[in-house]
Design a protein around this motif. Structure first.
Motif, PDB file in Angstrom:
ATOM      1  N   PRO A  76       0.817  -2.580  20.880  1.00 23.70           N
ATOM      2  CA  PRO A  76       0.381  -1.212  20.573  1.00 23.70           C
ATOM      3  C   PRO A  76      -1.126  -1.080  20.762  1.00 23.70           C
ATOM      4  O   PRO A  76      -1.875  -2.030  20.595  1.00 23.70           O
ATOM      5  N   MET A  80      -3.347   3.479  17.927  1.00 28.68           N
ATOM      6  CA  MET A  80      -2.051   3.589  17.269  1.00 28.68           C
ATOM      7  C   MET A  80      -2.006   2.726  16.019  1.00 28.68           C
ATOM      8  O   MET A  80      -1.478   3.132  14.985  1.00 28.68           O
ATOM      9  N   VAL A  81      -2.616   1.524  16.095  1.00 35.90           N
ATOM     10  CA  VAL A  81      -2.635   0.642  14.924  1.00 35.90           C
ATOM     11  C   VAL A  81      -3.417   1.293  13.788  1.00 35.90           C
ATOM     12  O   VAL A  81      -2.985   1.309  12.634  1.00 35.90           O
ATOM     13  N   SER A  84      -1.446   4.218  12.387  1.00 31.71           N
ATOM     14  CA  SER A  84      -0.303   3.747  11.595  1.00 31.71           C
ATOM     15  C   SER A  84      -0.763   3.184  10.267  1.00 31.71           C
ATOM     16  O   SER A  84      -0.157   3.448   9.216  1.00 31.71           O
ATOM     17  N   ARG A  85      -1.861   2.418  10.298  1.00 31.58           N
ATOM     18  CA  ARG A  85      -2.336   1.835   9.048  1.00 31.58           C
ATOM     19  C   ARG A  85      -2.845   2.916   8.103  1.00 31.58           C
ATOM     20  O   ARG A  85      -2.616   2.867   6.897  1.00 31.58           O
ATOM     21  N   ALA A  87      -1.835   6.086   7.978  1.00 33.85           N
ATOM     22  CA  ALA A  87      -0.674   6.787   7.425  1.00 33.85           C
ATOM     23  C   ALA A  87       0.021   5.948   6.373  1.00 33.85           C
ATOM     24  O   ALA A  87       0.419   6.451   5.314  1.00 33.85           O
ATOM     25  N   ALA A  88       0.161   4.650   6.655  1.00 30.88           N
ATOM     26  CA  ALA A  88       0.819   3.771   5.676  1.00 30.88           C
ATOM     27  C   ALA A  88       0.014   3.684   4.393  1.00 30.88           C
ATOM     28  O   ALA A  88       0.568   3.690   3.290  1.00 30.88           O
TER      29      ALA A  88
END
Length: 736
Positions: A76, A80-81, A84-85, A87-88
């Motif tokens: 990825p 994107m990482v 994603s992190r 959002a997480a």
């Protein structure tokens, strides 16, 4: 010629006919065996179908694939990482907030706090605490029952109030309507229409507010839950805390020291009472959730009964190992205002071993003795000021640990203030302070008794000078020296005296006791007089740093040290057991820099803590000290003061009797007070700067002036000086 079967690829084509034409696109390239994972698998039957409008028709072929191709890993993108992190982390924070509400609601409904304390008291065998918490629980149950029983009465009271209001309105509205009709302000029914309009507006507003509340309730829940999650912990779990997720070992240890990691570390310390509490179901009260604190993480936990912070400090190396840290990166302490609480600070891995930022005054800027100078950074990365006014220093540590680094940084900052006078005595062969020689008032080095004696004479002179400074403050109507006074009155200029290798002074068989007593009196009396003393030794003890001296010293710094006794000799009794320790620091060796420049400091900040001193290089082709000294010399010259406290021009001779006649008024003056008056009268005459009261009496006696010892003050009367001048003039006239 065809290859042997053992050399062929793992992908083979089985043709139906013997004379089949070649496949479109050329022969199939065999797959290298290294890219195929051979396994026993069923044969997969398929057909190759040519694509494209111009492809010629071909007969169906049967393909047999033996083996399984290993798919390539999709990497990825960094964006994107991060997304994603992020959002997480937001989801985790939101979930933590809602979970916190659920836990608090459950605790409130089931008296969870009381039940946990009861279980902890049972596990620790504390009967008094058990009885107290059982009683508190019963009281809480009684209060809750009383509140529930009061609810019907409260509802009845509210109903009565509502009925009263409605009844009052039913009487008030007709009366108001009658008055309006009688005075001709309107019809009788107009008041009821107005009241109806008001009610309709209120109902409409309530309806709108209800719709807005219903529509915004999800947003409110999300925002409030997120804020509650941030309040509970300012960061996410370990796999979200670092940029790469941070490895976590099989036993649960990771780079992020959250509450679970800390409890796991405590569980494996091997402390008997703590192990017993864990077995009994002890769960700590989190006083301060894990959150970022500078270049590390800070957590506060309430320890169980029978477990002290001292016990945990004795296992500090094991605790650091359990948290995947070096011992210097873990600092368990007990807050002064929160006894029984473990205040644990854990540094980021490797954050205390990298270089410190450049010294803020390295290239430009001046300093002010009365405001302090930057000397280092704390564990959070903030700049720490070293106070000079109303402060004194004691610095200790092994050779090569960085003692001189801290003192040189302090002095370089001090000499950037043109008003400051500095005397340095190094009782060993040492060239650390040589680059500052042009700006220093005194620099004496060497292991001989002459340096010890000169240092003691200077301390005597400084102590004698306190009375002059005291009278000067009285003249100005001030209680303490400030910058305005120091600029206006040369008698009140700040002075700093540095004694490096001070064990040679305090442990001297003849002068040590006097030096210790004089230092204590000087520090105790000089706090408001702009006098600062700095002592340094590689071997702190009650002999090299007398306890009575350390009791009145404000700023203490301990670099790498070998044992608990030496640690407490510099930082104070009980410091080691309280976690204020430098024993885990390592000095510079041939194998590496160790923790050079890092010390445990007390008095620099509100709480004792690690201090990493700035480093100003000198040597190996790099000279950062000399430019600072040159700036200090330029500032001194601009202020109209000599380079090292003396005048720019040096006088060849002075007449002591004439100078005394000039400084004396009508009343006798104690001999100890005259050197300062003489130095102010003749600032370019260096001998007056080191003159003491005793030396002055000896010089006067050599000139034929016998000073009486009245009250042990040795007053010098103007009459004695005038008589001596008259006798000398008569003798010169007779000779002529």
């Amino acid at each position: 010629m065809s290859k042997p079967r053992s050399e062929r690829g793992h992908l083979r084509v089985v043709r139906d006919g013997a004379a089949a034409p070649p496949l479109p696109g050329g022969d199939l390239e065999p797959v290298p065996p290294a890219e195929v994972e051979p396994v026993e698998a069923d044969v997969v039957e398929g057909e190759l179908v040519a694509s494209g409008p111009a492809a010629p028709p071909v007969r169906p072929r049967t393909i047999t694939v033996v083996g399984r191709l290993v798919p390539a890993q999709l990497q990825p993108s960094e964006r994107m990482v991060r997304a994603s992190r992020g959002a997480a982390e937001a989801v985790v924070t939101l979930g933590r907030g809602w979970a916190s509400w659920a836990v608090r609601a459950w605790d409130a409904a089931t008296l969870g706090v009381h039940r946990r304390q009861i279980r902890a008291a049972e596990a620790a065998g504390d009967r008094e605490a058990l009885a107290e918490w059982i009683e508190r629980k019963d009281q809480a149950v009684d209060r809750r029952r009383a509140r529930l029983l009061a609810l019907p009465r409260l509802a009845l009271g509210l109903a009565k109030v509502a009925a009263g209001v409605l009844g009052g309105l039913a009487v008030l509205l007709p009366v108001v309507a009658m008055l309006v009709w009688l005075v001709g302000a309107g019809d009788f029914l107009d008041v009821f229409r107005w009241a109806g309009a008001v009610l309709r507006w209120l109902f409409a507003a309530a309806g709108l507010a209800w719709k807005l509340l219903v529509a915004g309730l999800p947003v409110l829940l999300v925002v409030a839950g997120w804020r509650e999650g941030r309040r509970r912990a300012t960061t996410g779990p370990g796999w979200l805390a670092s940029g790469t997720g941070g490895p976590v070992s099989e036993d649960g240890r990771g780079a992020f020291p959250d509450e679970s990691a800390i409890l796991n570390a405590l569980r494996n310390l091997g402390i008997g009472p703590l192990d017993k509490a864990f077995k009994g179901g002890w769960k700590p009260r989190v006083v301060l959730p894990t959150g970022r604190d500078g270049k590390g993480w800070r957590t506060q936990l309430e320890l169980p009964l029978g477990v002290t912070v001292d016990m945990i400090n004795r296992k500090k190396s094991v605790l650091a190992h359990n948290l995947v840290r070096l011992p210097v990166e873990v600092w368990p302490t007990e807050p002064r205002s929160q006894p029984g609480v473990l205040d644990l600070w854990v540094a980021d891995q490797g954050s205390l071993t990298g270089p410190v930022p450049p010294w803020p005054l390295l290239v430009e800027g001046g300093a002010d003795y009365f405001k302090g100078v930057p000397v280092g950074v704390d564990i959070r990365g903030g700049v720490v000021l070293g106070r000079l006014s109303e402060a004194n220093y004691a610095v200790a540590g092994m050779m090569g640990s960085g003692k001189s680094t801290l003192i040189i940084t302090l002095l370089l900052g001090a000499i950037l203030d043109p008003l400051v006078e500095v005397d340095v005595f190094v009782m060993a062969t040492n060239a650390d302070y040589d680059p500052m020689r042009p700006r220093l008032r005194t620099l004496l080095t060497g292991p001989g008794d002459e340096v010890v004696e000169a240092c003691l004479d200077t301390l005597r002179a400084v102590y004698d000078d306190l009375s002059v400074r005291g009278r000067a403050l009285q003249e100005h109507g001030e209680r303490a020296v400030n910058r305005k006074l120091a600029e206006a009155d040369p008698r009140l200029r700040p002075r700093i005296v540095v004694v490096d290798e001070c064990q040679a002074l305090f442990m001297h068989p003849d002068m040590g006791e006097e030096a210790a007593d004089l230092t204590v009196k000087l520090i105790s009396a000089a706090r408001k007089y702009a006098v600062t003393l700095v002592f340094a030794t590689p071997e702190p003890s009650t002999a090299s740093l007398p306890r009575k001296v350390m009791a009145v010293t404000s700023n203490k710094a301990c670099f790498a040290i070998g044992d608990q006794q030496s640690n407490d000799a510099i930082l104070g009794t009980g410091s080691y057991t309280a976690g204020i320790s430098a024993t885990s620091l390592e000095p510079k060796t041939a194998e590496g820099p160790g923790d050079v420049g890092t010390c445990m400091a007390r008095g620099f900040q509100a709480r004792p803590g690690l201090l990493r001193s700035f480093y100003i290089a000198k040597g190996a082709g790099v000279d950062e000290v000399t430019p600072v000294v040159e700036r200090a010399m330029a500032a001194r010259k601009k202020a109209g003061i000599g380079a090292g406290g003396a005048a720019v021009a040096v006088e060849e001779s002075r007449d002591l009797l004439e100078d005394l006649a000039a400084v004396l008024d009508q009343d006798p003056v104690p001999a100890a007070d005259l050197p300062a008056l003489l130095a102010a009268h003749a600032p370019r005459w260096a001998p007056y700067k080191t003159l003491t009261g005793k030396a002055l009496r000896e010089q006067l006696e050599a000139l034929g002036v016998r000073v009486p010892s009245t009250g042990n003050r040795w007053p010098v009367a103007p009459r004695l000086i005038d008589e001596a001048l008259g006798q000398r003039a008569a003798a010169e006239e007779g000779e002529g």
